[in-house]
Enzyme design. Structure first.
Site, short mmCIF file in Angstrom:
data_model
loop_
_atom_site.label_atom_id
_atom_site.label_comp_id
_atom_site.label_asym_id
_atom_site.label_seq_id
_atom_site.Cartn_x
_atom_site.Cartn_y
_atom_site.Cartn_z
N SER A 170 0.83 -1.20 0.00
CA SER A 170 0.00 0.00 0.00
C SER A 170 0.86 1.25 0.00
O SER A 170 1.97 1.26 0.58
CB SER A 170 -0.86 -0.01 1.27
OG SER A 170 -1.40 1.26 1.51
N TYR B 92 -1.59 -0.91 10.97
CA TYR B 92 -1.91 -1.50 9.66
C TYR B 92 -0.76 -1.22 8.67
O TYR B 92 -0.25 -2.14 8.02
CB TYR B 92 -3.23 -0.90 9.12
CG TYR B 92 -3.36 -1.00 7.62
CD1 TYR B 92 -3.63 -2.21 7.01
CD2 TYR B 92 -3.16 0.13 6.81
CE1 TYR B 92 -3.71 -2.30 5.63
CE2 TYR B 92 -3.24 0.05 5.43
CZ TYR B 92 -3.51 -1.18 4.85
OH TYR B 92 -3.57 -1.27 3.49
N LYS C 19 2.23 -3.74 6.67
CA LYS C 19 2.57 -3.76 5.23
C LYS C 19 4.08 -3.57 5.08
O LYS C 19 4.73 -4.27 4.28
CB LYS C 19 1.83 -2.64 4.49
CG LYS C 19 0.32 -2.87 4.38
CD LYS C 19 -0.01 -4.05 3.47
CE LYS C 19 -1.49 -4.31 3.32
NZ LYS C 19 -1.81 -5.60 2.73
#
Ligand code: UFG
Length: 333
Positions: A124, A148, A152
């Site tokens: 992302s 989050y 990643k």
């Protein structure tokens, strides 16, 4: 190729499975359906004009995952499965690290054991953090601002280290910008559980009368109209980027990383205007305070994906809005 798609019933996973099937690949998907519906699998087969194999399993359950590897020989894995709500990750960091990082470690262990050497990973633009100026390029320094995003970034590092240690192991990290839209059939799309966090599903639910009005998070950013600017990309364009990555991965050394975005930034007000134009439906909104953790501007430099993968986004904001609304209206949204 025979491809294992983790999180294959999710928003980006489902569209990628359709493109894989249409291109003639064999698809085996694994999903725990924690944020997707089982009925999506039939839609994928209908749109892909081919059947696929689907396992309901969780990447945290090693023995379930091992059974899948023992029943198939995969040429490549496309790894989407993971939790993705930024706010929830701040409240429940352990759940995010456990699910996203441990799930990936389990997958990698089995890839090594069963000699599956190619992985395309769903990363992302969040890994670029708050301090890099847009357009964002792949070699900019990374920083994350929530658990989050940190998962990643950690997974990118784990995969990069695995590829450095073993020259047969090849990885493509795809950094997505803001995927929106839906398949033009209206059969599959974005179907968040509960009140949406992201802009487009919120807009479509306001348009459908399920939510009263949109709240715009800040109009005092340094942008052309003061609202936040993002690089929205049609999910079908994004799905096609994964096929390009699969075609390329066998010919590269080690790890490659690509931005998947359009290179064009639209503000929140631009998106509302685009939606109103595409659908004829007015979206009521109010301006509220900035959302914590948001950057003012975030858009990609997609040159590297164009040059090396031969990929670029083709669909415009109008078709993103039209298709998102078509899915919502189909009553599946
Ligand atoms: N926005 C609103 N109101 C809303 C929702 C969003 O004004 O109800 C604004 C946001 O402030 C932002 C823009 O709309 O300016 C886009 O917000 P989204 O929540 O749709 O998307 P983000 O850019 O915040 O985040 C998305 C993904 C993340 C990913 C990130 C990568 O949700 O998972 O892109 O840059 F990490």
């Amino acid at each position: 190729m025979k491809v294992l798609v983790t999180g294959g019933a999710g928003f980006i996973g489902s569209h990628t499975c359709v493109e894989l099937l249409l291109a003639g690949h064999d698809v085996v998907m694994v999903d725990n359906f924690s944020n997707s519906k089982r009925s999506v699998v039939g839609m994928i087969e209908q749109l892909g004009k081919k059947t696929c194999v689907c396992y309901e399993a969780d990447l945290l359950h090693y023995s379930d995952l091992e059974r899948i590897f023992s029943e198939h020989h995969f040429d490549a894995i496309i790894h989407f499965a993971g939790l993705k709500a930024v706010g929830e990750s701040v409240a429940f960091p352990l759940k995010y690290y456990e699910n996203n990082v441990t799930g990936t470690l389990n997958l990698c262990r089995l890839m090594k054991q069963y000699q599956v050497n190619h992985m395309v990973f769903s990363s992302s633009a969040t890994v670029y953090g708050m301090n890099n100026p847009s357009p964002l390029t792949e070699e900019m320094p990374l920083a994350t601002t929530n658990p989050y995003g940190s998962t990643k970034r950690m997974i990118e590092q784990i995969l990069t280290d695995l590829a450095a240690a073993d020259t047969d192991f090849k990885v493509i990290l795809l950094r997505y910008f803001n995927p929106i839209g839906a398949h033009e059939s209206g059969l599959i799309g974005e179907n968040p559980k509960g009140i949406p966090n992201n802009l487009m599903p919120y807009i479509t639910q306001v348009a459908a009368g399920q939510l009263e009005q949109l709240q715009i998070f800040g109009n005092d950013y340094d942008t052309h109209d003061g609202t936040g600017v993002r690089d929205y990309i049609h999910v079908v364009d994004l799905a096609k980027g994964h096929l390009k990555a699969l075609e390329r991965i066998g010919y590269q050394e080690g790890t490659k990383v690509y931005n998947l975005g359009t290179g064009v930034g639209y503000s929140v007000l631009d998106v509302i205007g685009g939606f109103e134009k595409a659908t004829g439906i007015k979206i009521p909104y109010t301006i509220v305070d900035r959302r914590s953790g948001d950057v003012g501007v975030c858009f990609a430099d997609p040159t590297k994906a164009k040059m090396e993968l031969g990929w670029n986004a083709e669909k415009d904001l109008e078709s993103m809005c039209k298709d998102a609304w078509n899915f919502q209206r189909s009553s599946r949204g």
